[in-house]
Design an enzyme around this catalytic site. Structure first.
Site, short mmCIF file in Angstrom:
data_model
loop_
_atom_site.label_atom_id
_atom_site.label_comp_id
_atom_site.label_asym_id
_atom_site.label_seq_id
_atom_site.Cartn_x
_atom_site.Cartn_y
_atom_site.Cartn_z
N GLU A 1 0.81 -1.05 -0.06
CA GLU A 1 -0.08 -0.12 -0.11
C GLU A 1 0.71 1.34 -0.10
O GLU A 1 0.84 2.04 0.87
CB GLU A 1 -0.93 -0.02 1.30
CG GLU A 1 -1.71 -1.03 1.58
CD GLU A 1 -2.29 -1.06 2.79
OE1 GLU A 1 -2.09 -0.28 3.59
OE2 GLU A 1 -3.57 -1.93 3.02
N ARG B 1 1.54 20.23 5.36
CA ARG B 1 2.57 19.48 5.99
C ARG B 1 3.46 20.44 6.86
O ARG B 1 3.71 20.03 7.81
CB ARG B 1 3.22 18.50 4.89
CG ARG B 1 2.38 17.71 4.50
CD ARG B 1 3.31 16.41 3.57
NE ARG B 1 4.23 15.83 4.16
CZ ARG B 1 5.37 15.81 4.49
NH1 ARG B 1 6.04 16.72 3.87
NH2 ARG B 1 5.89 15.14 5.40
N CYS C 1 -4.28 33.60 8.54
CA CYS C 1 -3.96 34.16 10.07
C CYS C 1 -3.40 33.44 11.03
O CYS C 1 -4.02 33.20 12.02
CB CYS C 1 -5.25 34.99 10.34
SG CYS C 1 -5.36 36.30 8.97
C1 LIG Z 1 -3.33 1.75 6.23
C2 LIG Z 1 -2.34 2.83 5.40
N1 LIG Z 1 -1.72 2.06 4.32
C3 LIG Z 1 -0.90 2.84 3.58
C4 LIG Z 1 -0.67 4.22 3.90
C5 LIG Z 1 0.44 5.04 2.99
O1 LIG Z 1 1.61 5.34 3.41
P1 LIG Z 1 2.68 5.77 2.85
O2 LIG Z 1 2.39 7.03 2.02
O3 LIG Z 1 3.69 6.26 3.85
O4 LIG Z 1 3.47 5.11 1.82
C6 LIG Z 1 -1.03 4.97 5.03
C7 LIG Z 1 -0.71 6.07 5.18
O5 LIG Z 1 -0.84 6.72 6.45
C8 LIG Z 1 -1.96 3.97 5.75
O6 LIG Z 1 -2.59 4.58 6.94
#
Ligand SMILES: Cc1ncc(COP(=O)(O)O)c(C=O)c1O
Length: 421
Positions: A279, A318, A349
């Site tokens: 992911e 960020r 502000c």
């Molecule tokens: C469950 C889950 N998967 C994947 C990600 C993606 O993380 P990154 O952008 O660090 O790869 C996040 C980000 O917080 C997440 O909460």
């Protein structure tokens, strides 16, 4: 950021001058490089395939679209073979609108609602990543009501310190995410006994912007041990989702070596013979984008020189949330020797509306354009209407061409939702 470079003294995104885009579409403006997105997706796929056994199925890479959920970006990544990791009905809708097939969508997050669960079950989902017992009960109730079997994976909290910013650390026991080993095993057995729940495997995501390899190794090892325990109890485990987290370079960070990462996946996870799901968010999109902004004023303060931009913390959150610094590049290169240390701030502000302090830049003037780099992930998606400031436009550059992929919001768009009593 080789897809963003100076040519004849001007900043380009691929073959398109950034100044031309800023003048045509106005600022603040997010500009993304299609080539960069393709490169990152390709690099991850290739490196994994180089290390995984030749007969292994290709991993399913589900781009964590919380990082950048523009439909055109999702569509481009779909064409590179990626699926999507979603955390809301809104993101599910985007993924489906981008044409991503349900068997490439995984649903993460700690607080899924009835409507969200019902919608994904009826319309298709590869797996729902379960984070707690009440969530499993909720999914079971809805699945039973509609007589649809729910494919689930259980999110393991391995109690590993990701050694990243506290606000993006997710794999320690004091964080709200996932289940301890024993709680997960108990839920897995409960799920396996349920007529409308199909437990598929486990998932873990220990944090974001990781620069060290060891936390991944620790988490993967604990995941492997857990899968072995589940299998010893005759539980079916056919998928392991190893989350995201790969860091990128903003200023001087050294991200994990991709070969080392892939080698760990091959050595620790692959021997279990499951489908492997990833992911990644930031790794794919972080360095694909810049936020272009115009200098509104150059202010000489009592103690400081301020560069006041037309982009604020509402456009790029960020710096104010994570104390992040996105390197600031003048859009027109100024090779003059004289540099001034500026505090680079927005118009909002809040004192926290600061992009950088004492940043040496060539002398800047009103109306000059600057680009804040590495803004492709957790940039536009975190933008808000704070101070009733409309959301920026987004542009996707591809070679010599560019496309407006989200028009600038107007004040009328914002006000249209309000009801005057
Ligand atoms: C469950 C889950 N998967 C994947 C990600 C993606 O993380 P990154 O952008 O660090 O790869 C996040 C980000 O917080 C997440 O909460």
């Amino acid at each position: 950021m080789s897809d963003f470079h100076y040519k004849n003294g001007e900043l380009y995104t691929e073959n398109v001058p950034v100044k031309t885009l800023a003048e045509q579409y106005g600022t603040p403006l997010y500009v993304y490089s299609a080539a960069h997105l393709r490169t990152q997706a390709g690099q991850l796929k290739t490196t994994l395939s180089q290390h995984l056994p030749a007969d292994a199925n290709a991993p399913l890479i589900c781009f964590a679209c919380k990082a950048n959920s523009n439909i055109a970006v999702l569509d481009l990544l779909k064409q590179e073979g990626l699926g999507t990791d979603i955390v809301s009905l809104g993101e599910y809708t985007r993924a489906r609108q981008a044409g991503i097939s349900p068997d490439k969508i995984v649903f993460s997050g700690v607080g899924k609602t009835d409507t969200e669960i019902e919608t994904v079950l009826k319309n298709g989902i590869h797996q729902i990543n379960v984070e707690s017992e009440p969530e499993l009960e909720r999914i079971a109730r809805i699945a039973e009501k509609h007589k649809i079997t729910a494919p689930v994976a259980f999110r393991f909290n391995p109690d590993v310190d990701a050694k990243t910013h506290a606000k993006i650390t997710t794999g320690k026991h004091e964080n709200k995410f996932g289940l301890t080993r024993d709680a997960l095993i108990a839920l897995y057995q409960k799920a396996d006994a349920h007529a409308f729940i199909a437990p598929k495997g486990i998932t873990s995501h220990i944090g974001s912007q990781l620069t060290a390899v060891t936390p991944f190794k620790d988490a993967f090892t604990r995941m492997r041990d857990l899968v072995e325990m589940l299998r010893a109890m005759d539980m079916p485990v056919t998928r392991i989702d190893i989350g995201g987290g790969l860091g990128i370079t903003y200023t001087d960070e050294t991200p994990p070596d991709l070969d080392d990462y892939a080698r760990m996946v091959a050595e620790i996870i692959a021997p279990l013979g499951t489908q492997i799901i990833l992911e990644p968010g930031r790794f794919i999109a972080g360095n694909c984008g810049i936020l272009v902004s115009q200098v509104v004023h150059v202010k000489q303060g009592e103690k400081k020189h301020y560069l006041i931009l037309d982009a604020g913390m509402n456009d790029l959150a960020r710096p104010s949330i994570y104390d992040a610094y996105h390197p600031v590049m003048p859009v027109l290169e100024n090779k003059a020797a004289e540099h001034i240390a500026y505090d680079i701030v927005g118009p909002v502000c809040e004192t926290g509306d600061t992009f950088g302090k004492n940043i040496p830049l060539p002398v800047m003037e009103e109306d000059d354009f600057v680009a804040m780099t590495s803004s492709g992930a957790y940039g536009f998606v975190m933008a808000s209407n704070y101070n009733t400031r409309p959301l920026p436009a987004e542009i996707l550059v591809d070679g010599d061409t560019h496309k407006l992929i989200r028009r600038r919001q107007t004040v009328d768009d914002i006000l249209a939702l309000e009801i005057d009593i």
